[in-house]
Write an enzyme that holds these catalytic residues in place. Structure first.
Site, short mmCIF file in Angstrom:
data_model
loop_
_atom_site.label_atom_id
_atom_site.label_comp_id
_atom_site.label_asym_id
_atom_site.label_seq_id
_atom_site.Cartn_x
_atom_site.Cartn_y
_atom_site.Cartn_z
CG ASP A 149 89.26 -8.73 -48.76
OD1 ASP A 149 90.08 -8.35 -49.63
OD2 ASP A 149 89.15 -9.91 -48.41
CG ASP B 164 92.99 -10.20 -48.43
OD1 ASP B 164 92.05 -10.88 -48.01
OD2 ASP B 164 92.95 -9.57 -49.51
CG ASP C 253 89.60 -12.01 -45.49
OD1 ASP C 253 88.59 -11.69 -44.83
OD2 ASP C 253 89.54 -12.66 -46.54
P1 UTP Z 1 90.63 -12.03 -51.95
O1 UTP Z 1 89.31 -12.70 -52.12
O2 UTP Z 1 90.72 -11.00 -50.90
O3 UTP Z 1 91.01 -11.47 -53.38
O4 UTP Z 1 91.68 -13.16 -51.67
P2 UTP Z 1 91.98 -10.28 -53.78
O5 UTP Z 1 92.87 -10.82 -54.81
O6 UTP Z 1 92.59 -9.66 -52.57
O7 UTP Z 1 91.02 -9.25 -54.50
P3 UTP Z 1 89.96 -8.26 -53.81
O8 UTP Z 1 90.00 -8.43 -52.34
O9 UTP Z 1 88.65 -8.62 -54.42
O10 UTP Z 1 90.38 -6.90 -54.21
C1 UTP Z 1 93.08 -12.94 -51.62
C2 UTP Z 1 93.80 -14.22 -51.89
O11 UTP Z 1 93.68 -15.08 -50.78
C3 UTP Z 1 93.58 -16.41 -51.18
C4 UTP Z 1 93.44 -16.41 -52.68
O12 UTP Z 1 94.66 -16.78 -53.23
C5 UTP Z 1 93.16 -14.98 -53.03
O13 UTP Z 1 93.76 -14.63 -54.24
N1 UTP Z 1 92.44 -17.06 -50.53
C6 UTP Z 1 91.29 -16.39 -50.29
C7 UTP Z 1 92.54 -18.37 -50.18
O14 UTP Z 1 93.57 -19.00 -50.39
N2 UTP Z 1 91.48 -18.99 -49.58
C8 UTP Z 1 90.31 -18.35 -49.33
O15 UTP Z 1 89.38 -18.94 -48.77
C9 UTP Z 1 90.23 -17.00 -49.69
MG MG Z 2 91.47 -9.04 -50.92
#
Ligand code: UTP
Ligand code: MG
Length: 472
Positions: A346, A348, A396
């Site tokens: 995704d 963020d 996100d």
């Molecule tokens: P992601 O699930 O998007 O992971 O959450 P990522 O590290 O970007 O990896 P991808 O997307 O699989 O490539 C990003 C960060 O947001 C925080 C976590 O710290 C996570 O590392 N997060 C996510 C939260 O704090 N709460 C949540 O409910 C989801």
């Molecule tokens: Mg992510």
């Protein structure tokens, strides 16, 4: 010029039977012209032996290389044979040498290839016993400092620097499969054990090649060590193989690949006897959440990874939409892309605006979604799946009050394991509570303020870890 398959043949490395004189460490060598002034080689005797070392030294000198008898701060290349990276590092630690920006720790294959080529060949991963690939780091200071001094490795990911350069992927991939399987089976203890093990191995600057290399590394429980041992011996883990063939694992993996489907739903579908998504989609008695509906509708798009170019394109769209309502807002890409990942599941974003009111903050995201919804309807994209020219991407969006932006940025940058360990460290080592909004000192009974991530690390008494070093 292609290198001969066996460079030894070309430079005649093996000691010949009819050598006119015996070469030993004490031999006085005739002076040779140094062709490559920038390099100063030191050949490690450990595991190589005196005779072979003397032989290689003499040969390298004849080829114009500067080879020193003694180790000193002027050495640029250390050449070793039959030593792993960790063994050379361990030896080097006892040598009282300043960590130099130039120092390369290389396998003898580099010297042999260089002598065959008649010049120092470029050092690559296959020669480097300890990888110094900090080229991805935008920080020039880091590029200069090789990770030569192995300090005691911390059990906390927030006290380790973990770049995307993973020397132990063969092990970490295996651990991640096992951790995921334990997660599917709701065995939190084993799941965490394998996740922590994967995380610590990702931070190592060398590849584990023998069980001796695992000595002193924290977070490697017996169960984990058994898997490492099997992979070292057989090149693969029988447990991982079994998991990959397991029906429950395969089904959960498939079901959770649908956006909005978690463990509970997967468990339900699995118990109902479902093994494919097509059958589930056709079951009229099942009720899907709006997220799951979108998950099925855009399944192909959402399972394919988001590229950085796509993430940048999405970033433009997010900024455009946010600035329509809050022109002062800062929009920052967080998550994996901020850590330097090339792909993600995704994209963020953290949004924050100086001087915004509670109302602004509450209303921004619904307004943005509403704007996009209207655009989508106008362009008729909801129904156009045939010959489509667009791709559904998961985004996100997080909005936070301006005073909390540092906590939110730190919390949403990840990785998950890094965040977990930051919190664990705060709780157990500092008696503080950290989350994505604030840092509370339980001893002083106060909330600690921070304008930047650096300040939060400082409050916690931690060295600052850059985002691209948080890939734990
Ligand atoms: P992601 O699930 O998007 O992971 O959450 P990522 O590290 O970007 O990896 P991808 O997307 O699989 O490539 C990003 C960060 O947001 C925080 C976590 O710290 C996570 O590392 N997060 C996510 C939260 O704090 N709460 C949540 O409910 C989801
Ligand atoms: Mg992510």
């Amino acid at each position: 010029m292609p290198l001969p398959t066996n460079p030894l043949q070309m430079v005649h490395l093996g000691p010949r039977k009819k050598r006119p004189r015996q070469m030993g460490a004490s031999m006085v060598c005739p002076p040779h012209d140094i062709k490559f002034q920038d390099l100063a080689l030191y050949i490690l005797e450990k595991k190589m032996g005196t005779t072979r070392r003397a032989f290689l030294m003499e040969l390298a000198r004849r080829k114009g290389f500067r080879v020193e008898d003694e180790l000193s701060d002027s050495i640029t290349h250390i050449v070793a044979e039959n030593n792993s990276g960790s063994e050379v590092l361990e030896w080097l630690q006892g040598q009282n040498l300043k960590a130099s920006s130039q120092l390369e720790l290389l396998d003898v294959s580099w010297l042999i290839e260089s002598m065959a080529a008649g010049r120092p060949v470029e050092t690559t991963g296959k020669h480097q016993l300890v990888k110094r690939d900090y080229s991805a780091s935008p920080n020039p200071e880091l590029q200069k400092t090789p990770p030569l001094v192995i300090k005691k490795i911390s059990q906390y990911a927030c006290q380790r620097r973990t770049t995307l350069n993973n020397c132990n992927q063969i092990f970490t991939d295996a651990f991640e499969v096992l951790a995921e399987n334990y997660e599917f089976r709701e065995n939190e203890v084993f799941c965490l054990a394998f996740m922590r093990a994967a995380s610590v191995l990702k931070s190592l600057p060398f590849t584990i090649i023998s069980m001796k290399d695992t000595e002193g590394i924290p977070c490697l429980e017996d169960k984990v060590k058994c898997v490492i041992e099997e992979i070292i011996e057989d090149g693969e883990s029988s447990e991982v193989k079994a998991v990959l063939n397991d029906e429950r694992y395969q089904s959960f993996k498939l079901f959770t690949s649908v956006f909005g489907v978690g463990l509970k739903t997967s468990e339900k579908w699995f118990r109902m006897g479902y093994r494919t998504l097509n059958k589930i989609k056709l079951d009229k008695t099942l009720k899907f959440t709006p997220m799951q509906k979108a998950g099925f509708l855009y399944y192909e798009d959402l399972v394919s990874c988001v590229t950085r170019a796509e993430a940048e394109a999405v970033c433009m769209l997010v900024k455009e939409a946010v600035w329509a309502f809050l022109p002062e807002a800062f929009v920052t890409m967080t998550g994996g892309f901020r850590r330097g990942k090339k792909i993600g599941h995704d994209v963020d974003f953290l949004i924050t605006s100086p001087g915004s009111t509670d109302e602004d903050e509450e209303q921004l995201l619904p307004k943005v979604i509403n704007l996009w919804e209207r655009k989508r309807v106008d362009s008729g994209k909801c129904s156009q799946q045939e010959g489509k020219t667009w791709k559904a991407i998961r985004v996100d969006l997080v909005m936070c009050p301006y005073e909390r932006r540092a906590f939110a940025l730190l919390g949403w940058t990840g990785s998950r394991q890094f965040e977990r360990d930051l919190r664990r460290y705060a709780t157990h080592e500092r008696k503080m509570i950290l989350d994505n909004h604030a840092l509370y000192d339980k001893t002083k009974k106060i909330f600690l303020k921070a304008e930047s991530e650096e300040e939060i690390f400082a409050h916690l008494g931690l060295d600052y870890i850059e985002p691209w070093e948080r890939n734990a």
